[in-house]
Write a protein that holds these residues in place. Structure first.
Motif, mmCIF file in Angstrom:
data_model
loop_
_atom_site.group_PDB
_atom_site.id
_atom_site.type_symbol
_atom_site.label_atom_id
_atom_site.label_comp_id
_atom_site.label_asym_id
_atom_site.label_seq_id
_atom_site.Cartn_x
_atom_site.Cartn_y
_atom_site.Cartn_z
ATOM 1 N N LYS A 7 0.843 -1.199 0.000
ATOM 2 C CA LYS A 7 0.000 0.000 0.000
ATOM 3 C C LYS A 7 0.881 1.253 0.000
ATOM 4 C CE LYS A 7 -2.100 3.538 2.183
ATOM 5 N NZ LYS A 7 -1.662 4.545 3.147
ATOM 6 N N GLY A 149 -7.952 8.414 5.784
ATOM 7 C CA GLY A 149 -6.825 7.526 6.090
ATOM 8 C C GLY A 149 -7.158 6.059 5.838
ATOM 9 N N ASP A 152 -5.266 2.334 4.305
ATOM 10 C CA ASP A 152 -4.554 1.301 5.079
ATOM 11 C C ASP A 152 -5.515 0.138 5.348
ATOM 12 O OD1 ASP A 152 -2.393 3.061 5.326
ATOM 13 O OD2 ASP A 152 -3.113 3.873 7.236
ATOM 14 N N LYS A 207 -1.484 8.953 13.131
ATOM 15 C CA LYS A 207 -2.202 8.619 11.899
ATOM 16 C C LYS A 207 -1.377 7.768 10.925
ATOM 17 C CE LYS A 207 -1.075 12.630 9.123
ATOM 18 N NZ LYS A 207 -1.456 13.299 7.920
HETATM 19 MG MG MG Z 1 -2.482 7.440 6.032
#
Ligand code: MG
Ligand code: ADP
Ligand code: ASP
Length: 401
Positions: A7, A149, A152, A207
């Motif tokens: 990723k 976010g 992930d 984060k």
């Molecule tokens: Mg991130």
């Protein structure tokens, strides 16, 4: 042949040069593996899209997720083109093409199911699948997003679904640090961190990994590696507690500036009131974090303070406002100028004195504590936002990190 999931976050895909760099990294792994690459949008892109949406009352809607997830469509197309330029058989796919099925909650959808069969079919003619992170499709056929976010989480979910050999999360730092290296230069890279500690770090603001990605990795016992797309260094491994030889008393300090404090004053001190308040929050999908209740001087009424995500603060106020007659309180107030600072460590379970050290250090720096919450391996305090940096730096120092 094994399959690995790689990723790449926003800074790793921000521009053609960086996309070509990723194509190079992918081509090296390809010799031994089939690969699913999960991508974010270019850095800043999702914020820009959010800015457009802010011009309308469009949060948590079909429109908001359709717009927010569009940045990933661009990056997967570009990377797949870069891979094809290198002669690699690749296919770019959006969430719905797998499909990644989610629930109906726009802007914070949870993944319900991933179809593994389709992935094997795509691999018949391709060596690399380039998948858009952060997005899915709900049962009504609408595009959803997994929360900011969330790429992930896409990576970990797909890695778990196909039982991938590895899941590498490439970002702009070369691992998980004892605190955010962008605010404390003395922060040190951690070689191995347990799922439990990482979960506490992420959920309290670090984060570097999306909280739900850590939850999912823990549930599926999937080892994650956080590493940089710009250096060739080994990163940080997120593993099960058994694999840690030494358990640090405090292994990290994190902070979050996304908090808001809501105070309800002059509410009756009798059974059922808290239940009413927090069911209202739950019905409106508002996540409540810290809670403090105190009895007011008249001994009959009480004040309740709790924290929510800043994004949910206005909604929480509206909901409470509309329920004034049922809850029968005197007034409500809210404050977005707060930050939550947390210290985390597995060793805390068996050691005393961690809280004392934290409170003394804050007191020494004239920082007032507005609320406290704890778990077995974490202590969090709410403070005025303007003290964030000094609180993080002094705690980082006092625990010898
Ligand atoms: Mg991130
Ligand atoms: P990406 O776009 O690759 O997903 P993010 O910006 O989401 O990257 O996450 C990486 C950032 O996380 C780093 O640049 C760093 O500022 C921040 N961060 C916060 N806490 C930590 C920590 N404990 N260790 C490493 N990075 C951290
Ligand atoms: N592009 C999305 C965001 O900025 C998802 C991600 O980067 O993980 O939040």
């Amino acid at each position: 042949m094994n399959t690995i999931v790689m990723k790449f976050g926003g800074t790793s895909v921000a521009g053609i040069e960086k996309i070509n760099n990723i194509a190079g990294i992918v081509s090296k792994e390809l010799k031994k593996n089939k690969i699913i690459v999960v991508l974010s949008a270019m850095a800043g892109e999702t914020n820009k899209l959010q800015g457009y949406l802010n011009q309308f009352k469009s949060s948590n809607s079909i429109e908001s997720d359709l717009v927010l997830t569009s940045g990933e469509q661009v990056t997967i197309g570009l990377l797949s083109a870069a891979l094809k330029n290198l002669g690699i058989k690749s296919i770019p796919l959006l969430g719905w093409q797998i499909p990644i099925i989610t629930d109906e909650n726009f802007e914070k959808a949870k993944i319900l199911k991933i179809d593994r069969k389709r992935i094997s079919e795509y691999f018949k003619d391709n060596d690399v699948i380039v998948l858009a992170g952060f997005q899915g499709i709900n049962l009504n056929g609408n595009i959803t997003s997994l929360g900011r976010g969330g790429s992930d989480t896409t990576a970990v979910a797909i890695a778990s679904a196909i039982k991938a050999e590895r899941c590498d999360i490439y970002t702009d730092v070369d691992g998980v640090y004892t605190t955010d290296p962008n605010i404390e230069k003395k922060a040190k890279k951690i070689n191995k961190v347990s799922y439990e500690e990482m979960l506490e770090m992420s959920s309290t603001g670090a984060k570097v990994l999306h909280t739900r990605s850590v939850e999912l990795a823990m549930k599926n016992n999937l080892t994650l590696q956080v590493l940089s797309s710009l250096t060739k260094k080994v990163g940080t491994f997120v593993v099960s507690e058994k694999e840690l030889i030494e358990k640090e008393i405090v292994s990290g300090v994190s902070y979050s500036k996304n908090e808001a404090k809501v105070t309800i004053s002059g509410i009756l001190d009798k059974p059922g009131i808290s239940a009413k308040i927090f069911s209202l929050m739950n019905e409106n999908n508002i996540n409540v974090d810290m809670i403090v209740q105190n009895i007011s001087q008249d001994g009959v009424s009480a004040n309740i303070t709790f924290t929510v995500n800043q994004k949910d603060c206005d909604l929480a106020n509206t909901v409470l406002d509309q329920s004034k007659d049922i809850l029968n309180y005197r007034s409500i107030s809210s404050d977005k100028n707060v930050a939550k600072i947390s210290v985390i460590g597995m060793g805390m379970m068996s050691q005393s004195g961690v809280a004392e050290k934290m409170f003394k250090t804050l007191a020494h720096n004239q920082i007032n504590i507005l609320a406290i919450s704890t778990s077995e391996i974490k202590i969090s305090v709410l403070i005025d936002k303007k003290h964030t940096n000094i609180a993080v730096k002094s705690l980082h120092e006092v625990y010898n990190l």
